[in-house]
Write a protein that holds these residues in place. Sequence first.
Motif, PDB file in Angstrom:
ATOM      1  N   GLY A  19       0.840  -1.220  -0.036  1.00 38.36           N
ATOM      2  CA  GLY A  19      -0.121   0.084  -0.013  1.00 38.36           C
ATOM      3  C   GLY A  19       0.845   1.386  -0.151  1.00 38.36           C
ATOM      4  O   GLY A  19       0.404   2.181   0.959  1.00 38.36           O
ATOM      5  N   ARG A  28       2.000   4.872  -0.325  1.00 38.91           N
ATOM      6  CA  ARG A  28       1.533   6.166  -0.571  1.00 38.91           C
ATOM      7  C   ARG A  28       2.623   7.012  -1.125  1.00 38.91           C
ATOM      8  O   ARG A  28       2.417   8.145  -1.780  1.00 38.91           O
ATOM      9  CB  ARG A  28       1.069   7.027   0.892  1.00 38.91           C
ATOM     10  CG  ARG A  28      -0.015   6.082   1.440  1.00 38.91           C
ATOM     11  CD  ARG A  28      -1.209   6.014   0.861  1.00 38.91           C
ATOM     12  NE  ARG A  28      -1.635   7.409   0.397  1.00 38.91           N
ATOM     13  CZ  ARG A  28      -2.708   7.268  -0.321  1.00 38.91           C
ATOM     14  NH1 ARG A  28      -3.650   6.267  -0.774  1.00 38.91           N
ATOM     15  NH2 ARG A  28      -3.250   8.745  -0.910  1.00 38.91           N
ATOM     16  N   SER A  60      -2.002   1.555   5.041  1.00 31.11           N
ATOM     17  CA  SER A  60      -2.071   2.781   4.232  1.00 31.11           C
ATOM     18  C   SER A  60      -3.535   3.254   4.044  1.00 31.11           C
ATOM     19  O   SER A  60      -3.864   3.705   2.842  1.00 31.11           O
ATOM     20  CB  SER A  60      -1.543   2.657   2.790  1.00 31.11           C
ATOM     21  OG  SER A  60      -1.465   3.938   2.130  1.00 31.11           O
ATOM     22  N   GLU A 110      -6.046   6.289   4.473  1.00 31.32           N
ATOM     23  CA  GLU A 110      -5.556   7.872   4.253  1.00 31.32           C
ATOM     24  C   GLU A 110      -6.675   8.801   5.177  1.00 31.32           C
ATOM     25  O   GLU A 110      -7.894   8.779   5.067  1.00 31.32           O
ATOM     26  CB  GLU A 110      -6.004   8.392   2.797  1.00 31.32           C
ATOM     27  CG  GLU A 110      -5.642   9.824   2.659  1.00 31.32           C
ATOM     28  CD  GLU A 110      -5.790  10.325   1.296  1.00 31.32           C
ATOM     29  OE1 GLU A 110      -5.887  11.423   0.972  1.00 31.32           O
ATOM     30  OE2 GLU A 110      -5.302   9.560   0.495  1.00 31.32           O
ATOM     31  N   ASN A 126      -7.855   2.922   1.898  1.00 31.94           N
ATOM     32  CA  ASN A 126      -7.254   4.099   0.680  1.00 31.94           C
ATOM     33  C   ASN A 126      -8.314   5.280   0.987  1.00 31.94           C
ATOM     34  O   ASN A 126      -8.627   5.341   2.138  1.00 31.94           O
ATOM     35  CB  ASN A 126      -7.214   3.442  -0.573  1.00 31.94           C
ATOM     36  CG  ASN A 126      -8.605   3.439  -1.270  1.00 31.94           C
ATOM     37  OD1 ASN A 126      -9.720   3.506  -0.729  1.00 31.94           O
ATOM     38  ND2 ASN A 126      -8.647   3.496  -2.523  1.00 31.94           N
ATOM     39  N   TYR A 127      -8.254   6.026   0.184  1.00 34.24           N
ATOM     40  CA  TYR A 127      -9.090   7.147   0.222  1.00 34.24           C
ATOM     41  C   TYR A 127     -10.379   6.985   0.537  1.00 34.24           C
ATOM     42  O   TYR A 127     -11.009   6.887  -0.610  1.00 34.24           O
ATOM     43  CB  TYR A 127      -8.609   8.204  -0.936  1.00 34.24           C
ATOM     44  CG  TYR A 127      -9.352   9.474  -0.932  1.00 34.24           C
ATOM     45  CD1 TYR A 127      -9.021  10.414   0.336  1.00 34.24           C
ATOM     46  CD2 TYR A 127     -10.244   9.907  -1.760  1.00 34.24           C
ATOM     47  CE1 TYR A 127      -9.593  11.674   0.224  1.00 34.24           C
ATOM     48  CE2 TYR A 127     -11.001  11.001  -1.754  1.00 34.24           C
ATOM     49  CZ  TYR A 127     -10.329  11.742  -0.623  1.00 34.24           C
ATOM     50  OH  TYR A 127     -11.017  13.427  -0.585  1.00 34.24           O
ATOM     51  N   THR A 156      -4.983  -5.378  -1.462  1.00 34.56           N
ATOM     52  CA  THR A 156      -4.558  -3.890  -1.158  1.00 34.56           C
ATOM     53  C   THR A 156      -5.750  -3.122  -2.019  1.00 34.56           C
ATOM     54  O   THR A 156      -6.078  -3.539  -3.153  1.00 34.56           O
ATOM     55  CB  THR A 156      -3.312  -3.710  -1.954  1.00 34.56           C
ATOM     56  OG1 THR A 156      -2.866  -2.276  -1.850  1.00 34.56           O
ATOM     57  CG2 THR A 156      -3.084  -3.993  -3.261  1.00 34.56           C
ATOM     58  N   SER A 197      -4.889   0.536  -2.002  1.00 33.85           N
ATOM     59  CA  SER A 197      -4.502   2.017  -1.527  1.00 33.85           C
ATOM     60  C   SER A 197      -4.108   2.769  -2.659  1.00 33.85           C
ATOM     61  O   SER A 197      -3.773   3.900  -2.829  1.00 33.85           O
ATOM     62  CB  SER A 197      -2.987   1.918  -0.553  1.00 33.85           C
ATOM     63  OG  SER A 197      -1.992   1.258  -1.621  1.00 33.85           O
ATOM     64  N   ALA A 246      -0.825   5.495  -4.685  1.00 37.64           N
ATOM     65  CA  ALA A 246      -1.614   6.501  -4.983  1.00 37.64           C
ATOM     66  C   ALA A 246      -1.414   7.306  -6.393  1.00 37.64           C
ATOM     67  O   ALA A 246      -2.248   8.043  -6.666  1.00 37.64           O
ATOM     68  CB  ALA A 246      -1.553   7.432  -3.891  1.00 37.64           C
TER      69      ALA A 246
END
Length: 390
Positions: free
Chosen positions: A71, A73, A230, A232, A280-281, A329, A331, A381
């Motif tokens: 993950g 970033r 990861s 966010e 993630n986001y 994952t 991310s 990302a």
Amino acid sequence: MAITDKKTGVWGLDQVFDKQNQGSIWYLAQSLHSWGNAEVGALGQGGTSSDDRSSPVQIGSSTNWKRLCRGSRSKTVAVMNTSGVLYGWGRNQHGGFGNNSRSESDAYSPVEMCDGATWAAFASWSEGFVATKTDGTAWGWGESYYGELGQNDNGHPAQKSSPVQIPGTTWGTTRDTVSAHKNGIQLIKTDGTMWMTGQNSTGQLGQGNKTQYSSPVQIPGTTWAKTNISGENFTAAIKTDGTLWMWGYNNYGQLGQSNTTDRESPVQVPGTTWRSVTGNYQSTLATKTDGTLWSWGYNDRGRLGQNNTTNYSSPKQVGSGTDWSETITNSGVPSGLAIKTDGTLWTWGWGDQGQLAQNNTTNYSSPVQVPGNWVDVSNNAEATSYGLKG
């Protein structure tokens, strides 16, 4: 992938990594591959080409790779070889290669990081890395604008272009105990306590406040087993009893509480058989011990794999399969990747730069298969994906 041991039964992928750390099994030959966004050498293919790739291409000819950075970033990409040495490529603007250089000299193919130092586990945040050694020490390098490096300082002067030690000597050395999110780190000690540093604007450090911390602070509890990958501005972790806990930003229900209320302290997600989790986001992806895959939160471009674009504020199973491994994952820019127990890789979500490895730039709202036998996978990302083939 699984390996069978007469005494303990079947090992999952992370158990295999741990046995490798202990030196009790041989390493498998694993080749490194990349696909998706090619910006600033992200694909590690050498040269200065900015052509995206919509299907996997091998990086170099080596097959002695051990594991990927889960993950990531960071715009500095990293991978560990079987000797525990990290190799990186991409940007080096904040000393991300750990070689005592903050130059803008980017790398378009893998270069040795940290002057060849060896590590047990590692992770990255948006502009830096954290890693532990087999002696239980933890180290960090790169940007520390929010105090991510745990040095009791912050701001751009706090950048470190070579590893600096984070206080403590009993940090975990397995993949599950070392993680990072957008602007902070998350580590578990051998006594089961969990510690975090960095940005805390939405309560993602679990301290019951929004105060930034540039030295490690403890999350309540002593039975933490697995960190998340990861998230966010929100955080997740699994305890030894299989319960999943989350805290921080919750604008799309990514904390799995059937609401959109931010939390500054850990709250439990329903269930007691959680096995792995990644964030993630604004969305979350997780597996259970029965081999099922679950997702919740923001569902832009089908990133939850539910064959729709509906947001969910509580866990919803992805399909009906029970053969998902713990290697997952999400991310990257709205996309998910997961490996099944038979070694097949599946992707879904946003595919505009080829990051789903379908030889096209199409979005998919449910999992689609990537050819090959895969043992590890990661994405970042910047819409670039990476995988190890066995």
